[in-house]
Design a protein around this motif. Structure first.
Motif, mmCIF file in Angstrom:
data_model
loop_
_atom_site.group_PDB
_atom_site.id
_atom_site.type_symbol
_atom_site.label_atom_id
_atom_site.label_comp_id
_atom_site.label_asym_id
_atom_site.label_seq_id
_atom_site.Cartn_x
_atom_site.Cartn_y
_atom_site.Cartn_z
ATOM 1 N N PRO A 110 16.612 95.919 57.499
ATOM 2 C CA PRO A 110 16.589 95.467 56.097
ATOM 3 C C PRO A 110 17.431 94.222 55.818
ATOM 4 O O PRO A 110 17.081 93.430 54.938
ATOM 5 C CB PRO A 110 17.117 96.673 55.320
ATOM 6 C CG PRO A 110 16.840 97.844 56.190
ATOM 7 C CD PRO A 110 16.951 97.342 57.601
ATOM 8 N N GLU A 111 18.541 94.047 56.546
ATOM 9 C CA GLU A 111 19.404 92.889 56.268
ATOM 10 C C GLU A 111 18.816 91.569 56.763
ATOM 11 O O GLU A 111 19.300 90.501 56.396
ATOM 12 C CB GLU A 111 20.811 93.093 56.852
ATOM 13 C CG GLU A 111 20.877 93.052 58.363
ATOM 14 C CD GLU A 111 20.684 94.399 59.038
ATOM 15 O OE1 GLU A 111 20.905 94.457 60.263
ATOM 16 O OE2 GLU A 111 20.315 95.392 58.380
ATOM 17 N N VAL A 112 17.770 91.620 57.581
ATOM 18 C CA VAL A 112 17.138 90.395 58.068
ATOM 19 C C VAL A 112 16.206 89.884 56.980
ATOM 20 O O VAL A 112 15.239 90.543 56.614
ATOM 21 C CB VAL A 112 16.366 90.634 59.387
ATOM 22 C CG1 VAL A 112 15.645 89.371 59.837
ATOM 23 C CG2 VAL A 112 17.309 91.148 60.469
ATOM 24 N N GLN A 113 16.532 88.719 56.451
ATOM 25 C CA GLN A 113 15.741 88.122 55.374
ATOM 26 C C GLN A 113 15.397 86.681 55.716
ATOM 27 O O GLN A 113 16.267 85.943 56.124
ATOM 28 C CB GLN A 113 16.502 88.185 54.049
ATOM 29 C CG GLN A 113 16.703 89.592 53.532
ATOM 30 C CD GLN A 113 15.388 90.301 53.250
ATOM 31 O OE1 GLN A 113 14.457 89.725 52.687
ATOM 32 N NE2 GLN A 113 15.295 91.558 53.648
ATOM 33 N N PRO A 114 14.142 86.280 55.591
ATOM 34 C CA PRO A 114 13.013 87.124 55.218
ATOM 35 C C PRO A 114 12.694 88.122 56.327
ATOM 36 O O PRO A 114 13.043 87.921 57.489
ATOM 37 C CB PRO A 114 11.873 86.122 55.034
ATOM 38 C CG PRO A 114 12.231 84.955 55.899
ATOM 39 C CD PRO A 114 13.736 84.895 55.905
ATOM 40 N N ALA A 115 12.011 89.204 55.953
ATOM 41 C CA ALA A 115 11.623 90.233 56.916
ATOM 42 C C ALA A 115 10.764 89.607 58.011
ATOM 43 O O ALA A 115 10.022 88.643 57.767
ATOM 44 C CB ALA A 115 10.854 91.345 56.208
ATOM 45 N N GLN A 116 10.882 90.150 59.227
ATOM 46 C CA GLN A 116 10.180 89.605 60.381
ATOM 47 C C GLN A 116 9.629 90.723 61.251
ATOM 48 O O GLN A 116 10.112 91.851 61.209
ATOM 49 C CB GLN A 116 11.134 88.749 61.214
ATOM 50 C CG GLN A 116 11.729 87.592 60.457
ATOM 51 C CD GLN A 116 12.840 86.910 61.232
ATOM 52 O OE1 GLN A 116 12.824 86.858 62.457
ATOM 53 N NE2 GLN A 116 13.813 86.376 60.505
ATOM 54 N N LYS A 117 8.643 90.374 62.059
ATOM 55 C CA LYS A 117 8.088 91.279 63.069
ATOM 56 C C LYS A 117 7.809 90.468 64.329
ATOM 57 O O LYS A 117 7.460 89.290 64.262
ATOM 58 C CB LYS A 117 6.764 91.897 62.614
ATOM 59 C CG LYS A 117 6.871 92.871 61.481
ATOM 60 C CD LYS A 117 5.505 93.457 61.177
ATOM 61 C CE LYS A 117 5.569 94.417 60.006
ATOM 62 N NZ LYS A 117 4.252 95.021 59.739
ATOM 63 N N PHE A 118 7.954 91.132 65.470
ATOM 64 C CA PHE A 118 7.455 90.614 66.736
ATOM 65 C C PHE A 118 6.408 91.609 67.209
ATOM 66 O O PHE A 118 6.702 92.799 67.379
ATOM 67 C CB PHE A 118 8.564 90.498 67.785
ATOM 68 C CG PHE A 118 9.486 89.340 67.549
ATOM 69 C CD1 PHE A 118 9.148 88.063 67.982
ATOM 70 C CD2 PHE A 118 10.690 89.525 66.890
ATOM 71 C CE1 PHE A 118 10.001 86.994 67.768
ATOM 72 C CE2 PHE A 118 11.551 88.465 66.662
ATOM 73 C CZ PHE A 118 11.206 87.192 67.107
ATOM 74 N N VAL A 119 5.186 91.138 67.401
ATOM 75 C CA VAL A 119 4.086 92.005 67.813
ATOM 76 C C VAL A 119 3.669 91.598 69.224
ATOM 77 O O VAL A 119 3.229 90.466 69.447
ATOM 78 C CB VAL A 119 2.891 91.907 66.842
ATOM 79 C CG1 VAL A 119 1.761 92.824 67.292
ATOM 80 C CG2 VAL A 119 3.332 92.243 65.410
ATOM 81 N N TYR A 120 3.853 92.533 70.167
ATOM 82 C CA TYR A 120 3.477 92.337 71.568
ATOM 83 C C TYR A 120 2.156 93.050 71.805
ATOM 84 O O TYR A 120 2.027 94.232 71.475
ATOM 85 C CB TYR A 120 4.525 92.945 72.501
ATOM 86 C CG TYR A 120 5.840 92.214 72.516
ATOM 87 C CD1 TYR A 120 6.201 91.459 73.629
ATOM 88 C CD2 TYR A 120 6.723 92.275 71.451
ATOM 89 C CE1 TYR A 120 7.415 90.783 73.672
ATOM 90 C CE2 TYR A 120 7.934 91.614 71.473
ATOM 91 C CZ TYR A 120 8.277 90.865 72.582
ATOM 92 O OH TYR A 120 9.471 90.206 72.612
ATOM 93 N N VAL A 121 1.189 92.344 72.374
ATOM 94 C CA VAL A 121 -0.112 92.931 72.671
ATOM 95 C C VAL A 121 -0.432 92.693 74.142
ATOM 96 O O VAL A 121 -0.480 91.546 74.593
ATOM 97 C CB VAL A 121 -1.227 92.329 71.781
ATOM 98 C CG1 VAL A 121 -2.579 92.962 72.118
ATOM 99 C CG2 VAL A 121 -0.902 92.503 70.305
ATOM 100 N N ARG A 122 -0.606 93.799 74.887
ATOM 101 C CA ARG A 122 -1.026 93.690 76.288
ATOM 102 C C ARG A 122 -2.521 93.401 76.301
ATOM 103 O O ARG A 122 -3.313 94.144 75.720
ATOM 104 C CB ARG A 122 -0.717 94.979 77.045
ATOM 105 C CG ARG A 122 0.776 95.228 77.175
ATOM 106 C CD ARG A 122 1.069 96.487 77.946
ATOM 107 N NE ARG A 122 0.661 97.663 77.169
ATOM 108 C CZ ARG A 122 1.201 98.864 77.281
ATOM 109 N NH1 ARG A 122 2.157 99.087 78.147
ATOM 110 N NH2 ARG A 122 0.785 99.860 76.533
ATOM 111 N N MET A 123 -2.900 92.321 76.983
ATOM 112 C CA MET A 123 -4.285 91.879 77.011
ATOM 113 C C MET A 123 -5.026 92.493 78.207
ATOM 114 O O MET A 123 -4.415 92.828 79.222
ATOM 115 C CB MET A 123 -4.344 90.348 77.081
ATOM 116 C CG MET A 123 -3.518 89.649 75.985
ATOM 117 S SD MET A 123 -3.934 90.163 74.302
ATOM 118 C CE MET A 123 -5.535 89.413 74.136
#
Length: 161
Positions: A120-133
């Motif tokens: 929650p303290e990370v602003q702006p909110a972020q995501k890292f999305v890992y996709v195995r191909m």
């Protein structure tokens, strides 16, 4: 590079001893090793390239990731990933060469997708999305909250050297 890793572990609130190495961290094993990545910042169309390396640490209870952009980009980061058995989630701390220190958590792989969501303290909110191909590659999307929804800040397609 042990100092950033130790700092990252402090951000995570400690780590399990080798004797307590949780089995769930083994789910990250397919990522271990080196990757060469190429991608783009969708908003500008600017190209990006980087290398990533994943190694086991803490007697198998953690993963240490090194991310290094290739010039002209200059971002460098070290990430420490662990599994919190009590909280039943993966935790990550990311420290970078710009002085950033961010915490993320993930529930684990859902099929071929692993999503790290910022604290929650990370602003702006972020995501890292890992996709195995299907071809053995890896896609990594960094998403950031803009105008109430997540947008892709950059996307990388990675292959083993």
């Amino acid at each position: 590079m042990r100092v950033p890793f130790l700092f990252a572990l402090t951000l995570l609130g400690g780590a399990a001893s080798a004797a307590e190495a949780p089995a769930p961290i083994q789910a990250m094993q397919p990522l271990l090793g080196s990757w060469h990545c190429a991608g783009v910042f969708p908003a500008s169309g600017k190209k990006i390239a980087s290398t990533m390396r994943f190694d086991t640490e803490l007697g198998g209870a953690g993963v240490l990731k090194h991310h290094d952009d290739i010039a002209p980009n200059t971002y460098r980061a070290v990430e420490a990933w662990t599994y919190d058995a009590k909280g039943k989630q993966f935790n990550a701390a990311i420290v970078d060469n710009f002085g950033g220190a961010r915490r993320f958590s993930a529930g684990g792989w859902e099929g071929d997708t692993l999503t790290w969501t910022s604290a929650p303290e990370v602003q702006p909110a972020q995501k890292f999305v890992y996709v195995r191909m299907a071809d053995g590659g890896l896609r990594v999307d960094w998403q950031v909250m803009r105008g109430g929804s997540f947008v892709v800040g950059d996307t990388l397609s990675c292959k083993r050297p």
